[in-house]
Design a protein around this motif. Structure first.
Motif, PDB file in Angstrom:
ATOM      1  N   ARG A   2       0.661  -1.082  -0.031  1.00 44.06           N
ATOM      2  CA  ARG A   2      -0.074  -0.177  -0.095  1.00 44.06           C
ATOM      3  C   ARG A   2       1.164   0.911  -0.221  1.00 44.06           C
ATOM      4  N   THR A   3       0.242   2.234  -0.529  1.00 43.06           N
ATOM      5  CA  THR A   3       0.534   3.688  -0.328  1.00 43.06           C
ATOM      6  C   THR A   3      -0.142   4.447   0.294  1.00 43.06           C
ATOM      7  N   THR A   4       0.789   5.666   1.268  1.00 42.35           N
ATOM      8  CA  THR A   4       0.017   6.256   1.945  1.00 42.35           C
ATOM      9  C   THR A   4       0.022   7.743   1.588  1.00 42.35           C
ATOM     10  N   LEU A   5      -0.982   8.506   1.377  1.00 41.55           N
ATOM     11  CA  LEU A   5      -0.503   9.969   1.678  1.00 41.55           C
ATOM     12  C   LEU A   5      -0.707  10.610   2.298  1.00 41.55           C
ATOM     13  N   ILE A   6       0.627  11.335   3.089  1.00 45.49           N
ATOM     14  CA  ILE A   6       0.148  12.379   4.019  1.00 45.49           C
ATOM     15  C   ILE A   6       0.402  13.351   3.805  1.00 45.49           C
ATOM     16  N   ILE A   7      -0.868  14.530   3.342  1.00 43.68           N
ATOM     17  CA  ILE A   7      -0.658  16.254   2.916  1.00 43.68           C
ATOM     18  C   ILE A   7      -0.744  17.487   4.372  1.00 43.68           C
ATOM     19  N   GLY A   8       1.158  18.011   4.735  1.00 45.37           N
ATOM     20  CA  GLY A   8       0.762  18.649   5.593  1.00 45.37           C
ATOM     21  C   GLY A   8       1.861  18.331   6.709  1.00 45.37           C
ATOM     22  N   ASP A  60      -4.092  23.829  -2.706  1.00 49.30           N
ATOM     23  CA  ASP A  60      -5.269  24.923  -2.900  1.00 49.30           C
ATOM     24  C   ASP A  60      -5.458  25.004  -4.593  1.00 49.30           C
ATOM     25  N   ASN A  61      -4.954  23.645  -5.165  1.00 53.84           N
ATOM     26  CA  ASN A  61      -5.091  23.534  -6.288  1.00 53.84           C
ATOM     27  C   ASN A  61      -4.948  21.900  -6.510  1.00 53.84           C
ATOM     28  N   THR A  62      -6.123  21.824  -6.809  1.00 58.49           N
ATOM     29  CA  THR A  62      -6.823  20.466  -7.307  1.00 58.49           C
ATOM     30  C   THR A  62      -5.764  19.509  -8.230  1.00 58.49           C
ATOM     31  N   GLN A  63      -6.068  20.669  -9.321  1.00 56.53           N
ATOM     32  CA  GLN A  63      -4.927  19.194 -10.310  1.00 56.53           C
ATOM     33  C   GLN A  63      -3.408  19.011 -10.122  1.00 56.53           C
ATOM     34  N   GLU A  64      -2.843  19.263  -9.500  1.00 57.56           N
ATOM     35  CA  GLU A  64      -1.553  19.345  -8.753  1.00 57.56           C
ATOM     36  C   GLU A  64      -1.369  17.912  -8.227  1.00 57.56           C
ATOM     37  N   LEU A  65      -2.730  17.967  -7.286  1.00 61.45           N
ATOM     38  CA  LEU A  65      -3.209  17.469  -5.974  1.00 61.45           C
ATOM     39  C   LEU A  65      -3.668  15.784  -7.281  1.00 61.45           C
ATOM     40  N   ILE A  66      -4.366  15.959  -8.092  1.00 61.63           N
ATOM     41  CA  ILE A  66      -4.209  14.715  -8.739  1.00 61.63           C
ATOM     42  C   ILE A  66      -2.511  13.854  -9.217  1.00 61.63           C
ATOM     43  N   ILE A  78      -4.094  11.198   4.509  1.00 65.89           N
ATOM     44  CA  ILE A  78      -4.028  12.074   5.192  1.00 65.89           C
ATOM     45  C   ILE A  78      -4.310  13.171   5.295  1.00 65.89           C
ATOM     46  N   ASN A  79      -5.533  14.323   5.028  1.00 67.49           N
ATOM     47  CA  ASN A  79      -5.249  15.258   5.284  1.00 67.49           C
ATOM     48  C   ASN A  79      -4.161  15.906   6.219  1.00 67.49           C
ATOM     49  N   VAL A  80      -3.489  16.867   6.976  1.00 67.82           N
ATOM     50  CA  VAL A  80      -3.795  17.173   7.642  1.00 67.82           C
ATOM     51  C   VAL A  80      -2.583  18.629   7.086  1.00 67.82           C
ATOM     52  N   ALA A  81      -2.968  19.151   6.005  1.00 69.42           N
ATOM     53  CA  ALA A  81      -2.363  20.382   6.053  1.00 69.42           C
ATOM     54  C   ALA A  81      -3.401  21.285   6.701  1.00 69.42           C
ATOM     55  N   LEU A  82      -3.998  22.466   5.880  1.00 66.95           N
ATOM     56  CA  LEU A  82      -5.193  23.109   7.016  1.00 66.95           C
ATOM     57  C   LEU A  82      -6.800  23.259   6.354  1.00 66.95           C
ATOM     58  N   PRO A  83      -7.608  23.386   6.860  1.00 59.47           N
ATOM     59  CA  PRO A  83      -8.817  23.673   6.891  1.00 59.47           C
ATOM     60  C   PRO A  83      -9.151  23.709   5.095  1.00 59.47           C
ATOM     61  N   GLU A 107     -12.840  25.488   5.570  1.00 59.55           N
ATOM     62  CA  GLU A 107     -13.050  26.791   6.346  1.00 59.55           C
ATOM     63  C   GLU A 107     -13.207  27.565   5.510  1.00 59.55           C
ATOM     64  N   HIS A 108     -13.503  28.391   4.704  1.00 55.16           N
ATOM     65  CA  HIS A 108     -13.133  30.243   4.077  1.00 55.16           C
ATOM     66  C   HIS A 108     -11.777  30.693   4.387  1.00 55.16           C
ATOM     67  N   PRO A 109     -11.194  30.635   3.593  1.00 51.47           N
ATOM     68  CA  PRO A 109      -9.499  31.874   4.840  1.00 51.47           C
ATOM     69  C   PRO A 109     -10.088  33.440   4.567  1.00 51.47           C
ATOM     70  N   ASP A 110     -10.895  33.926   3.635  1.00 46.79           N
ATOM     71  CA  ASP A 110     -11.957  34.417   3.386  1.00 46.79           C
ATOM     72  C   ASP A 110     -13.010  35.061   4.556  1.00 46.79           C
ATOM     73  N   GLU A 111     -13.486  33.967   5.566  1.00 49.83           N
ATOM     74  CA  GLU A 111     -14.367  34.171   6.099  1.00 49.83           C
ATOM     75  C   GLU A 111     -14.114  32.970   7.894  1.00 49.83           C
ATOM     76  N   ALA A 112     -14.458  33.245   8.713  1.00 51.12           N
ATOM     77  CA  ALA A 112     -14.337  33.239  10.064  1.00 51.12           C
ATOM     78  C   ALA A 112     -15.190  32.134  10.187  1.00 51.12           C
TER      79      ALA A 112
END
Ligand code: NDP
Length: 395
Positions: A2-8, A60-66, A78-83, A107-112
């Motif tokens: 298996r391969t586990t991808l951890i982001i963050g 933040d870039n879906t294409q890069e993530l794909i 496993i997404n442990v970057a930011l919300p 969370e949207h960066p411009d709206e708490a």
């Protein structure tokens, strides 16, 4: 394999990597991707025998993530970057049909403001892709949801009230610092409070409601009512619930600093003009404050997070307290991170482990309390987060 991808590669990312390596039979090859390569490399260098592959990604870039998910052939993300990155990472998982897990809601960066709406809206797309998404597999949200499900399964016919009680009695020696990402932390704490009663949300001023709770192994602490995201899913899933609240402890010094920073506008999320440049006050504040990852070696004391549930069983009133105590120094000794990152990273690993083992299995987007809590509770005991249950007197 298996391969586990951890982001963050922040405080939580470090713990997740260490814990996945400790469970290498399940997680296989580990790929760690984040914005800053050196942070990934530093974590990988702590575990040379594991041969962790590191890389950079703009999450933040879906294409890069794909491209990243496809090139490493990830079996889970496993997404442990930011919300802020939850939606782009979820979309990349849908496009590549890869199971997804995170620890905090979008969370949207411009709206708490944080809510599950946009993540829940992706349920159909996850179903169409035939994959599972597990939301909020940290401690709170995460373990607190599992504690509620465990209470519901074994201790109650109906739960009427839940108080989630989060105490960090750690001391890092600084006058002011936050234990996890300062931007996320300060936005959460300076927002209005909110709790749910009889089917409606009731809003409070920040820090308006306070109580003193005697936390086992820590002692009595001032605890303030806040809004916290796990309540949004728990009101949907816990039978007969009439009220749910969330309390967190804060020391006098923390609150005084926060009030002052708020009064002078340093918690603002709107850009301001400064000498011809636009700066976002809370982002600048983050630059000034100690990096939460640097607090690890200097933090002493304990955390205690749990739930108090009250309801009925076999016609009789009942009240129970389920809680977990962690020691900052012990966590640091094991994985080079303090307890706030540890108590988040371990449940992230456990959630992913149960998904890969097929013990938590489903198609669509799920919150933690929707699965059988027993297997998760067993894992907590063996993976470093042992818990306790006390029967309390019903008033
Ligand atoms: P940190 O700020 O320490 O780490 C976040 C990491 O994500 C950093 O390495 C950062 O990179 C990386 N990152 C940020 N933006 C991007 C991007 N666009 N592309 C790629 N990588 C990016 O945060 P924590 O480790 O403390 O927290 C991680 C998550 O855990 C957060 O979502 C937080 O809300 C959640 N959390 C959940 C808790 C729970 O109990 N459920 C409790 C505590 C935290 P760089 O270093 O380059 O900035």
């Amino acid at each position: 394999m298996r391969t586990t991808l951890i982001i963050g590669a922040g405080g939580v990312g470090r713990v997740v990597v260490h814990k996945c390596v400790q469970n290498a039979d399940v997680f296989g090859k580990i790929v760690l991707a984040s914005r800053t390569q050196s942070k990934c490399d530093e974590i990988a260098s702590e575990l040379p025998e594991a041969h962790i592959q590191t890389t950079t990604v703009d999450a933040d870039n879906t294409q890069e993530l794909i491209q990243l998910i496809q090139s490493c052939g990830a079996d889970i993300v496993i997404n442990v970057a930011l919300p802020y990155q939850d939606l782009t990472i979820m979309d990349a998982c849908i496009a590549t049909k890869t199971p997804y897990l995170d620890t905090a809601n979008y969370e949207h960066p411009d709206e708490a403001k944080f809510e599950y709406k946009l993540q829940w809206q992706r349920d159909d797309a996850f179903k169409e892709a035939g994959i599972m998404g597990l939301l909020g597999s940290g401690f709170d949200p995460g373990v607190t949801n599992v504690f509620c499900a465990y209470a519901q399964k074994h201790y109650f016919d109906e739960i009427h009230t839940i108080d989630i009680l989060d105490c960090n009695a750690g001391d890092h020696g600084y006058a002011f610092a936050t234990n996890f990402n300062p931007e996320i932390n300060l936005r959460e704490v300076s927002a209005n409070g909110r709790y749910w009663e009889n089917g409606a949300w009731i809003e409070t001023k920040p820090m308006e409601i306070k109580m003193v709770w005697d936390y086992p192994e820590v002692g009595p602490k001032d605890s303030y009512l806040l809004y916290h995201e796990e309540m949004e899913s728990l009101v949907k899933h816990i039978k007969g619930l009439k009220r749910i609240r969330f309390f967190m402890t804060f020391g006098e010094s923390y609150l005084t600093h926060m009030k002052c920073l708020q009064n002078v506008g340093m918690l603002g999320i709107e850009p301001v003009e400064h000498k011809g440049q636009k700066i976002v006050p809370i982002e600048f504040l983050k630059t000034l404050l100690p990096d939460p990852a640097s607090l690890g070696p200097r933090t002493k004391g304990k955390t205690n997070i749990g739930i108090v549930a009250e309801g009925v069983k076999d016609g009789k009133k009942r009240k129970i307290y389920i809680y977990q105590v962690s020691d900052h120094e012990k966590c640091y000794e094991e994985v080079k991170s303090q307890a706030v990152s540890y108590t988040t990273g371990v449940p992230a690993m456990i959630g992913a482990k149960l998904m890969l083992e097929g013990k938590w299995n489903g198609v669509g987007v799920f919150n933690m309390e929707e699965f059988d809590p027993d297997v998760f509770m067993d894992e907590l005991n063996v993976q470093g987060l042992p818990w306790h249950i006390n029967e309390l007197e019903v008033e």
